[in-house]
Design a protein around this motif. Sequence first.
Motif, PDB file in Angstrom:
ATOM      1  N   ARG A 148     105.404  56.252  81.352  1.00 24.51           N
ATOM      2  CA  ARG A 148     103.947  56.247  81.461  1.00 24.51           C
ATOM      3  C   ARG A 148     103.382  57.503  80.791  1.00 24.51           C
ATOM      4  O   ARG A 148     103.242  58.552  81.438  1.00 24.51           O
ATOM      5  CB  ARG A 148     103.525  56.189  82.930  1.00 24.51           C
ATOM      6  N   PRO A 149     103.071  57.419  79.504  1.00 27.72           N
ATOM      7  CA  PRO A 149     102.521  58.599  78.818  1.00 27.72           C
ATOM      8  C   PRO A 149     101.165  59.012  79.375  1.00 27.72           C
ATOM      9  O   PRO A 149     100.792  60.176  79.307  1.00 27.72           O
ATOM     10  CB  PRO A 149     102.421  58.136  77.361  1.00 27.72           C
ATOM     11  N   LEU A 150     100.404  58.063  79.927  1.00 24.07           N
ATOM     12  CA  LEU A 150      99.111  58.360  80.553  1.00 24.07           C
ATOM     13  C   LEU A 150      99.290  58.156  82.053  1.00 24.07           C
ATOM     14  O   LEU A 150      99.053  57.067  82.590  1.00 24.07           O
ATOM     15  CB  LEU A 150      98.025  57.444  79.992  1.00 24.07           C
ATOM     16  N   LEU A 151      99.695  59.204  82.737  1.00 24.10           N
ATOM     17  CA  LEU A 151     100.182  59.093  84.103  1.00 24.10           C
ATOM     18  C   LEU A 151      99.170  58.494  85.065  1.00 24.10           C
ATOM     19  O   LEU A 151      99.519  57.739  85.964  1.00 24.10           O
ATOM     20  CB  LEU A 151     100.620  60.483  84.600  1.00 24.10           C
ATOM     21  N   TYR A 152      97.897  58.826  84.893  1.00 22.15           N
ATOM     22  CA  TYR A 152      96.896  58.402  85.865  1.00 22.15           C
ATOM     23  C   TYR A 152      96.048  57.220  85.391  1.00 22.15           C
ATOM     24  O   TYR A 152      95.064  56.869  86.039  1.00 22.15           O
ATOM     25  CB  TYR A 152      95.997  59.587  86.230  1.00 22.15           C
ATOM     26  N   ALA A 153      96.423  56.627  84.261  1.00 22.87           N
ATOM     27  CA  ALA A 153      95.688  55.459  83.784  1.00 22.87           C
ATOM     28  C   ALA A 153      96.109  54.222  84.572  1.00 22.87           C
ATOM     29  O   ALA A 153      97.295  54.012  84.833  1.00 22.87           O
ATOM     30  CB  ALA A 153      95.942  55.250  82.290  1.00 22.87           C
ATOM     31  N   TRP A 154      95.135  53.399  84.965  1.00 23.54           N
ATOM     32  CA  TRP A 154      95.445  52.196  85.739  1.00 23.54           C
ATOM     33  C   TRP A 154      96.226  51.186  84.913  1.00 23.54           C
ATOM     34  O   TRP A 154      97.068  50.447  85.439  1.00 23.54           O
ATOM     35  CB  TRP A 154      94.146  51.558  86.252  1.00 23.54           C
TER      36      TRP A 154
END
Length: 669
Positions: A95-101
């Motif tokens: 998950r390169p964008l850790l907090y993206a839904w």
Amino acid sequence: MGDGLRIAIDTGGTFTDCVAMVGGEMRVVKVRSTPGDPGAAVMVGVSLLGAEAGVELRHGTTVGTNAMLERKGARVAFVTTAGFEDTIAIGRQTRPLLYAWTQPAAACLVEEGLRFGVAERVSAEGEVLKRPSEEELKELVERVRASGAEAVAVSLLFAFLSAENEARVVKALSVLGLPMSVGHRMLPEFREYERGATLVVNAYLAPLMRGYLLGLEAEVAKKYEGGTVEVMQSSGGIVGAGLAAEEPVRTVLSGPAGGVIGAWEMARAAGFERVIGFDMGGTSTDVFLADVETGGVRRTNESMVAGVPVSVPMLDIHTAGAGGGSLARFDAGGLLRVGPESAGSEPGPVCFGRGELPTVTDANLLLGRLDEEQFMGGAVRLDIERARECFAARRGELESVEAFAEGILRVVETQMERAIRVISVERGHDPRRFTLVAFGGGGPLHACAVARALRVPTVMIPAMPGALSAVGILLADAVRDYSRTVMVAGSRMDELEEEFAALEAVGAKEFVGKTFEVERSVDVRYVGQGYELNVAHGADAAERFHAMHEQRYGFAHRERGMEIVNVRVRLRVRAEAYALVREEVRAGDGRAALRGEKSIYFDGEWLRARVFDRDRLRAGDELVGPALVAEYTSATVVPAGATVRVDGWRNLVMDVGARGTSPFAEGGG
């Protein structure tokens, strides 16, 4: 080298650089790239350099890279163990964008209908548990035939331990006459996703690259009787066109690799042992780090190309989408953006006469940082008024054309700082201990600004900076890399002779009749870790691993057990040496090279600057900024407070003077 002329060609997004060694000296020409037919520009360059019968052409190509970026490769059939067909699409679930839904799906080059399973199984210990029947193999062949596939990638589970089943599958599929990329031949290593993805990339590029490289080789051989073609690999070594056509995945970063080799060779000759390379071309900027203490230029076996993992040896190069042709625009929120889109060679920057959108090159021209009178030796005329009109119409709410142009340079230089931080600060290296080696057509224009922001004290501009990638290709050694997963305890470091010997025997068959050197290395990790570091094999391999782990991650567990994951062998045939001629250094002020003065825009104001012709500078000359040093392949901007001296090898060595500040320079390792 033989009796023919050796020529190196580096195909870039805007220009194709051509270099040859003639009478012990380097000759260079630049021609406009021809994206629709890259070979056309290559043949023009070869002709301009006076090639004759028996020419030896060395080529750094972007054909494979562009096919990956534009998704214009072949339809690939992916064949693997039944039940694992979709691993190629599932990927690693990182998950390169850790907090993206939501997360974008992993890039996959194989359509769902082109994934095929084989009823077979090999255990994790290499035992064949199930063999496919002849009927099942015949059915597989017909399914692949009906799919319309143009190439095949075969990657069965644990085939690197036992290739029996994989070999049978390959033999059955060979009746289709399609290019095949086979796991146990190309990449006998663990990690099924990365292995499969690498083989798919190879298959994806094979038809295109085979047609291009073999066609170019045939054209060269016909026009220049007995002429040959060799290709630069991403690892920094040369291979024949035939092998490159079979394994094109090894060439996806061949152009940038040439720049790394050229910059490192020039820097070492000049006495610099720690360098950060900074290569700014027409579409992107490539950066790398090299240090004599740690073996020179770093290599990696874990790279991403156009969103797809590629697990073959490559030089450790980090790329930013910032080049001379990068397009500038304001986004919906009014923020100035530069790149990654590029004007390329068609239509090119506005000042070239056909482009319609502002680029970094146009910004440099409007701020007085290009020599419009002698650009490309006068072969390309720069239309400054056309660029000014374009910028005036698109400057948004900025007060002037100069403010717009300066803003473009600040944005693009910040992107370059970030790229350098990735390969230095984030890996435990303090950039203040290094020399910035700037090259490419745009590198010398921005070198001092980037160095000041990162607090790098010294900049080196090598000779022929705009063609240094081609120079590196010209000087590169012939290299072949081999590897194999072994998975043994670190205590068995001295028991790997049989594994190394087997790999070396394969390489020796390709270098029959040639004198080659052998470099052995191992991939090592602590027991329980998921990833490994590569170190040279030898009595001190364990300590090398601990030291590298401590530098990279900030700690080492010398009391903890280690695991040897892969063994690697590199066979190298040294290229014909090119001895740089050192000039006698005599004190001078560059007066003989002074062409006049012009105004250059620095930090919100126009300053009068002297313009020097680099070809007429001599070893020992010292210059004080503000100044512009113009040459055929580039131009070097020397701001106020910086000083430049010409060393014995005709390099420009710059003391950047006043240090800037940057959030990316703080706390360097």
